[in-house]
Every structure is written in structure tokens, then in C-alpha cells.
Design a protein around this motif. Structure first.
Motif, PDB file in Angstrom:
ATOM      1  N   SER A   1      40.881  46.533  47.582  1.00 36.14           N
ATOM      2  CA  SER A   1      39.674  46.059  46.899  1.00 36.14           C
ATOM      3  C   SER A   1      38.421  46.753  47.427  1.00 36.14           C
ATOM      4  CB  SER A   1      39.546  44.549  47.020  1.00 36.14           C
ATOM      5  OG  SER A   1      39.613  44.191  48.376  1.00 36.14           O
TER       6      SER A   1
ATOM      7  N   LEU B   1      38.096  50.894  32.608  1.00 39.27           N
ATOM      8  CA  LEU B   1      39.001  50.578  31.497  1.00 39.27           C
ATOM      9  C   LEU B   1      40.239  49.853  32.029  1.00 39.27           C
ATOM     10  CD1 LEU B   1      40.031  50.975  28.506  1.00 39.27           C
ATOM     11  CD2 LEU B   1      41.020  53.119  29.270  1.00 39.27           C
ATOM     12  N   LEU B   2      40.745  50.339  33.138  1.00 35.35           N
ATOM     13  CA  LEU B   2      41.990  49.775  33.651  1.00 35.35           C
ATOM     14  C   LEU B   2      41.992  49.777  35.171  1.00 35.35           C
ATOM     15  CD1 LEU B   2      45.136  49.120  33.198  1.00 35.35           C
ATOM     16  CD2 LEU B   2      45.465  51.552  33.401  1.00 35.35           C
ATOM     17  N   GLN B   3      42.533  48.718  35.719  1.00 35.31           N
ATOM     18  CA  GLN B   3      42.655  48.617  37.164  1.00 35.31           C
ATOM     19  C   GLN B   3      43.995  47.937  37.453  1.00 35.31           C
ATOM     20  OE1 GLN B   3      40.880  45.857  40.554  1.00 35.31           O
ATOM     21  NE2 GLN B   3      39.489  46.123  38.864  1.00 35.31           N
ATOM     22  N   ILE B   4      44.881  48.641  38.133  1.00 42.16           N
ATOM     23  CA  ILE B   4      46.168  48.033  38.498  1.00 42.16           C
ATOM     24  C   ILE B   4      46.336  48.176  40.002  1.00 42.16           C
ATOM     25  CG2 ILE B   4      48.678  48.071  38.203  1.00 42.16           C
ATOM     26  CD1 ILE B   4      48.233  49.460  35.522  1.00 42.16           C
ATOM     27  N   ARG B   5      46.606  47.091  40.653  1.00 48.79           N
ATOM     28  CA  ARG B   5      46.815  47.151  42.100  1.00 48.79           C
ATOM     29  C   ARG B   5      48.089  46.409  42.441  1.00 48.79           C
ATOM     30  NH1 ARG B   5      41.480  44.998  44.692  1.00 48.79           N
ATOM     31  NH2 ARG B   5      40.616  44.635  42.629  1.00 48.79           N
ATOM     32  N   SER B   6      48.969  47.088  43.143  1.00 48.15           N
ATOM     33  CA  SER B   6      50.216  46.440  43.539  1.00 48.15           C
ATOM     34  C   SER B   6      50.331  46.493  45.051  1.00 48.15           C
ATOM     35  CB  SER B   6      51.397  47.141  42.875  1.00 48.15           C
ATOM     36  OG  SER B   6      52.592  46.664  43.417  1.00 48.15           O
ATOM     37  N   ARG B   7      50.294  45.333  45.663  1.00 50.35           N
ATOM     38  CA  ARG B   7      50.339  45.296  47.124  1.00 50.35           C
ATOM     39  C   ARG B   7      51.732  45.644  47.628  1.00 50.35           C
ATOM     40  NH1 ARG B   7      47.868  40.053  49.685  1.00 50.35           N
ATOM     41  NH2 ARG B   7      49.511  39.273  48.373  1.00 50.35           N
ATOM     42  N   GLN B   8      52.738  45.244  46.840  1.00 47.50           N
ATOM     43  CA  GLN B   8      54.119  45.432  47.249  1.00 47.50           C
ATOM     44  C   GLN B   8      54.463  46.906  47.500  1.00 47.50           C
ATOM     45  OE1 GLN B   8      56.602  43.312  44.520  1.00 47.50           O
ATOM     46  NE2 GLN B   8      57.429  42.148  46.235  1.00 47.50           N
TER      47      GLN B   8
ATOM     48  N   ALA C   1      42.679  38.294  43.229  1.00 46.43           N
ATOM     49  CA  ALA C   1      43.225  39.635  43.462  1.00 46.43           C
ATOM     50  C   ALA C   1      43.651  39.823  44.918  1.00 46.43           C
ATOM     51  CB  ALA C   1      42.201  40.691  43.077  1.00 46.43           C
ATOM     52  N   SER C   2      42.921  39.187  45.831  1.00 49.30           N
ATOM     53  CA  SER C   2      43.253  39.369  47.250  1.00 49.30           C
ATOM     54  C   SER C   2      44.562  38.666  47.630  1.00 49.30           C
ATOM     55  CB  SER C   2      42.104  38.858  48.124  1.00 49.30           C
ATOM     56  OG  SER C   2      41.912  37.492  47.885  1.00 49.30           O
ATOM     57  N   ARG C   3      44.989  37.679  46.810  1.00 48.78           N
ATOM     58  CA  ARG C   3      46.230  36.957  47.120  1.00 48.78           C
ATOM     59  C   ARG C   3      47.399  37.461  46.272  1.00 48.78           C
ATOM     60  NH1 ARG C   3      43.987  31.171  46.194  1.00 48.78           N
ATOM     61  NH2 ARG C   3      42.008  31.442  47.222  1.00 48.78           N
ATOM     62  N   ALA C   4      47.058  38.193  45.204  1.00 53.27           N
ATOM     63  CA  ALA C   4      48.105  38.607  44.261  1.00 53.27           C
ATOM     64  C   ALA C   4      48.880  39.813  44.772  1.00 53.27           C
ATOM     65  CB  ALA C   4      47.473  38.946  42.917  1.00 53.27           C
ATOM     66  N   SER C   5      50.168  39.843  44.414  1.00 54.62           N
ATOM     67  CA  SER C   5      50.949  41.031  44.770  1.00 54.62           C
ATOM     68  C   SER C   5      50.699  42.119  43.732  1.00 54.62           C
ATOM     69  CB  SER C   5      52.436  40.679  44.847  1.00 54.62           C
ATOM     70  OG  SER C   5      52.856  40.085  43.641  1.00 54.62           O
ATOM     71  N   GLU C   6      50.339  41.737  42.539  1.00 51.85           N
ATOM     72  CA  GLU C   6      49.971  42.731  41.518  1.00 51.85           C
ATOM     73  C   GLU C   6      48.814  42.214  40.667  1.00 51.85           C
ATOM     74  OE1 GLU C   6      53.008  45.190  39.706  1.00 51.85           O
ATOM     75  OE2 GLU C   6      51.959  45.041  37.798  1.00 51.85           O
ATOM     76  N   THR C   7      47.854  43.099  40.443  1.00 51.16           N
ATOM     77  CA  THR C   7      46.687  42.740  39.634  1.00 51.16           C
ATOM     78  C   THR C   7      46.512  43.762  38.516  1.00 51.16           C
ATOM     79  OG1 THR C   7      45.596  41.937  41.637  1.00 51.16           O
ATOM     80  CG2 THR C   7      44.184  42.335  39.754  1.00 51.16           C
ATOM     81  N   VAL C   8      46.295  43.265  37.315  1.00 48.58           N
ATOM     82  CA  VAL C   8      45.987  44.160  36.194  1.00 48.58           C
ATOM     83  C   VAL C   8      44.683  43.685  35.569  1.00 48.58           C
ATOM     84  CG1 VAL C   8      46.750  45.043  33.943  1.00 48.58           C
ATOM     85  CG2 VAL C   8      48.432  44.613  35.715  1.00 48.58           C
ATOM     86  N   ASP C   9      43.756  44.612  35.373  1.00 49.80           N
ATOM     87  CA  ASP C   9      42.445  44.258  34.832  1.00 49.80           C
ATOM     88  C   ASP C   9      42.088  45.293  33.766  1.00 49.80           C
ATOM     89  OD1 ASP C   9      39.822  43.621  34.387  1.00 49.80           O
ATOM     90  OD2 ASP C   9      39.287  43.406  36.501  1.00 49.80           O
ATOM     91  N   ILE C  10      41.977  44.850  32.534  1.00 49.47           N
ATOM     92  CA  ILE C  10      41.694  45.787  31.435  1.00 49.47           C
ATOM     93  C   ILE C  10      40.402  45.387  30.740  1.00 49.47           C
ATOM     94  CG2 ILE C  10      42.524  46.615  29.173  1.00 49.47           C
ATOM     95  CD1 ILE C  10      45.354  46.406  30.376  1.00 49.47           C
TER      96      ILE C  10
ATOM     97  N   ASP D   1      53.527  36.509  44.957  1.00 50.23           N
ATOM     98  CA  ASP D   1      54.853  36.463  45.596  1.00 50.23           C
ATOM     99  C   ASP D   1      55.317  35.019  45.749  1.00 50.23           C
ATOM    100  OD1 ASP D   1      55.218  39.160  45.878  1.00 50.23           O
ATOM    101  OD2 ASP D   1      54.266  39.264  47.848  1.00 50.23           O
TER     102      ASP D   1
END
Lengths: 171, 192
Positions: A83, A100-107, B41-50, B92
Motif C-alpha cells: 500500500s 484504472l486497475l489495482q490488484i494486490r495479492s499478499r499471498q 486492503a491491509s487485511r485482505a490477501s487479495e484486493t481488486v480495485d477498478i 484468508d
């Protein structure tokens, strides 16, 4: 020399200056994002050899007018928070760029960011992808038709464009 | 001192009126404020924002050709739309979001003009889908879908003229998840 001619020359010079500034601003922000990735993660991007750049011009993905690409290979991107990087990126880009798009995967440590900006009757699209060991910064100029296709499936399009660009840049 | 108190009260009243006017305008525009759930978002394992705003949608639509069948179809699909916004969080573990997070969105959907159109609750997997529509001059001017399950929280907001038929054509593209709402809202399905 008549006053009219002098005015014409001055006008031409002014137009030339404006177009140079616009060009510099477009490259400037792309460079600023590449620099941001370098400073944020303490990594270095890989420059493309001349032959690869020529190859990229020929093998341009469909609907893409021009593109700039910086790749970061086999370096550590796990150090900083996701972040924080997104916030820093938003601070670096001016207000013309819209997220337009933001994808974040912590895993799997994957991050994808797509920003767009109007450029006359075209669009500039900036794609930043960061994985655990690799990253890519790509700026393309696309026709509206290509942007619409992008918007129809933003996640898949961003990934496939990055793949196409990096594959075509390999010597 | 009395004058100062009066002036402060007047200013406070004005500020309150302005805030109310802004809230009403926002509700009428069909755009729902989602910054209240950004912290997930800080707790999520995956975040999608469009974010597809009106300028982006309409400028790209305007430049599409009428001659090309595919482009004309997309143009018709997004014409008049003022925005497509999607926020989705996958967790998770369960209980990573609170009822207050759902309420941060839901409370805005109680504003005048908005009404709950559909609500689906699955006891099997604990998933809830709520669909809200904003009516303006007897026409749908906005749509909101709130989809939350123990490990997922998704909010979709489409601003502009949109009905279920049009939504079904947009689902699965433009970042909108495939809710299959047309099928879900048919009487046969509901009676199953």
C-alpha cells in the motif's frame, strides 16, 4: 524582416517549445515511476539493447502505437509494503493519470497497477507489475478501440500486454 | 460576545446545509463513496480495485467506430454510463471485516432514490448478495451490488442508465464479476 514574419517565427518557436515540453512530461513521468521502483525497492532496472528496441517497434502488440518498457529481473521486491508503494506512485503521477486497475495479492506478492491518461484522440496507459523477484514498468499509447478491449478485461489484458512486450524485447 | 455566538451558529448552520446538499448530490449522482472500506486492503490477501469514470468511458466510446459491428456493440453497451467502480477483498480468515464496514456502504444506499431491489442469502456458504437501484424520473440512474461472504467482500457500483438486462451483458467484463443476477432474480430460481 516584417513584423508579421517575426510573429510567425515566434509562434512557431512557441509551438515547438510546447510540443517539446509535452514530450518531456510524457517521458518524465514514465522515468519517474521507473526511478520510484528503483528507490522504493532498492533495485536497478535493465536497459533494453538497441536491437531489442528495434524488434519491439516491429512486433508491437495489436492496437498499441508506441511503448516504453523497463524490466527488473531476479531482484528482491518483498521488502516494502504494497500500500505504501501505491501511495507513492499516486504522489509521483500528476492528476491527469487516473487509476484504472489495482490488484494486490499478499499471498504471492503480486501487484498490478494500471493508470490511464488522455493523449489527444489516443490514450496513454501505464502498467506497473511487481512480483516477488521481478517487476515491469510499461507505458503504451493505445487507440480507443484497444483501450476498450483493455477495459473489458483489464486484468487479463494487462498481463498479456506485459508478456507480449517482454517477450518481444528479448533478443 | 453575543454577536460572535450568533455568527458561529450561522456559520455552523451553513456548513451543515452545505454538507447535507453535498450528501444529497452524491446520492443522486449514483456514485457511492467507498473510501470507508479502503482500510480492508491491509487485511485482505487479495484486493481488486477498478475505476472507470465517465470521461474514460465516454471518450473511448465516442471514438469507437459505428461501422465495425463489435465496436458498435460495445459502444451501445457503455453509452450513457457514467462510471463502473469495483472493489473486492478476499481474506484468508473469517471475521476480517466488521458489520460496520458493510454498514459504511449500506447506509448510503438508504438515501432518497435508492431502493433494495434484490436480496439473496445463502445459508450454505453464508454469502449475501444485495442489489440496489437508484431511480430518477422513473428511470434507473444507478446500480449497486453488495456481495459479502465470510471470506469475501465485493462492492460494485455502476452509475448511469442500467437495468438487469444490460447488467447481464456487462457481467464478466469491465471488471464486473459474474453474479448471474438475471437467473437469480427469475421466479423459477427463487422458488427452487
Amino acid at each position: 524582416m516584417s513584423t508579421k514574419t517575426v510573429l510567425k517565427i515566434l509562434l512557431l518557436l512557441a509551438l515547438l517549445q510546447i510540443s517539446r515540453s509535452v514530450g518531456a512530461a510524457q517521458t518524465g513521468e514514465y522515468n519517474a515511476i521507473v526511478k520510484l521502483v528503483e528507490n522504493f525497492y532498492h533495485v536497478k532496472h535493465k536497459g533494453l539493447p538497441l536491437l531489442a528496441r528495434a524488434g519491439m517497434r516491429i512486433a508491437r502488440p495489436n492496437g498499441v502505437k508506441s511503448f516504453k518498457l523497463a524490466t527488473f529481473e531476479n531482484q528482491d521486491f518483498s521488502a516494502a509494503g504494497q500500500s505504501d508503494f501505491y501511495a507513492a506512485m499516486k504522489m509521483t503521477l500528476n492528476a491527469e493519470w487516473r487509476p484504472l486497475l489495482q490488484i494486490r495479492s499478499r499471498q504471492d506478492g503480486q501487484q498490478t497497477y494500471v493508470f490511464t491518461r488522455e493523449a489527444g484522440d489516443q490514450f496513454n496507459v501505464l502498467v506497473v507489475t511487481i512480483e516477488r523477484r521481478d517487476a515491469t514498468v510499461l507505458q503504451v499509447e493505445v487507440a480507443p478501440q484497444a483501450l476498450i478491449r483493455w477495459m473489458q478485461n483489464p486484468e487479463q489484458m494487462s498481463r498479456s500486454l506485459i508478456d507480449e512486450a517482454t517477450n518481444s524485447s528479448e533478443p | 460576545m453575543k454577536f460572535l455566538e450568533d455568527s458561529t451558529m450561522k456559520l455552523f448552520g451553513l456548513a451543515l446545509l452545505l454538507a447535507l446538499a453535498c450528501a444529497t448530490a452524491s446520492a443522486q449522482s449514483g456514485r457511492i463513496e467507498t473510501s470507508g472500506i479502503d482500510h480492508l486492503a491491509s487485511r485482505a490477501s487479495e484486493t481488486v480495485d477498478i475505476n472507470m469514470d465517465e470521461r474514460l468511458l465516454q471518450m473511448s466510446a465516442r471514438l469507437l467506430s459505428n461501422q465495425d459491428q463489435d465496436e458498435a456493440r460495445i459502444r451501445e453497451l457503455i453509452s450513457g454510463l457514467k462510471g463502473i467502480y469495483v472493489k473486492s477483498f478476499t481474506f484468508d480468515n473469517e471475521n476480517e471485516y466488521a458489520e460496520a464496514d458493510v454498514e459504511a456502504i449500506r447506509s448510503q444506499l438508504r438515501a432518497p432514490g435508492w431502493s433494495r431491489f434484490l436480496g439473496i442469502h445463502s445459508r450454505h456458504d453464508g454469502e449475501n448478495v444485495e442489489v440496489y437501484v437508484l431511480m430518477e424520473n422513473n428511470q434507473i440512474a444507478g446500480l449497486a451490488i453488495l456481495d459479502f461472504a465470510p471470506k469475501e467482500f465485493t462492492f460494485v457500483n455502476i452509475v448511469g442508465p442500467i437495468d438487469l438486462e444490460r447488467l447481464s451483458r456487462i457481467e464478466g467484463q469491465f471488471g464486473v464479476p459474474d453474479f448471474d443476477l438475471v437467473r437469480e432474480s427469475t421466479p423459477t430460481r427463487r422458488n427452487e
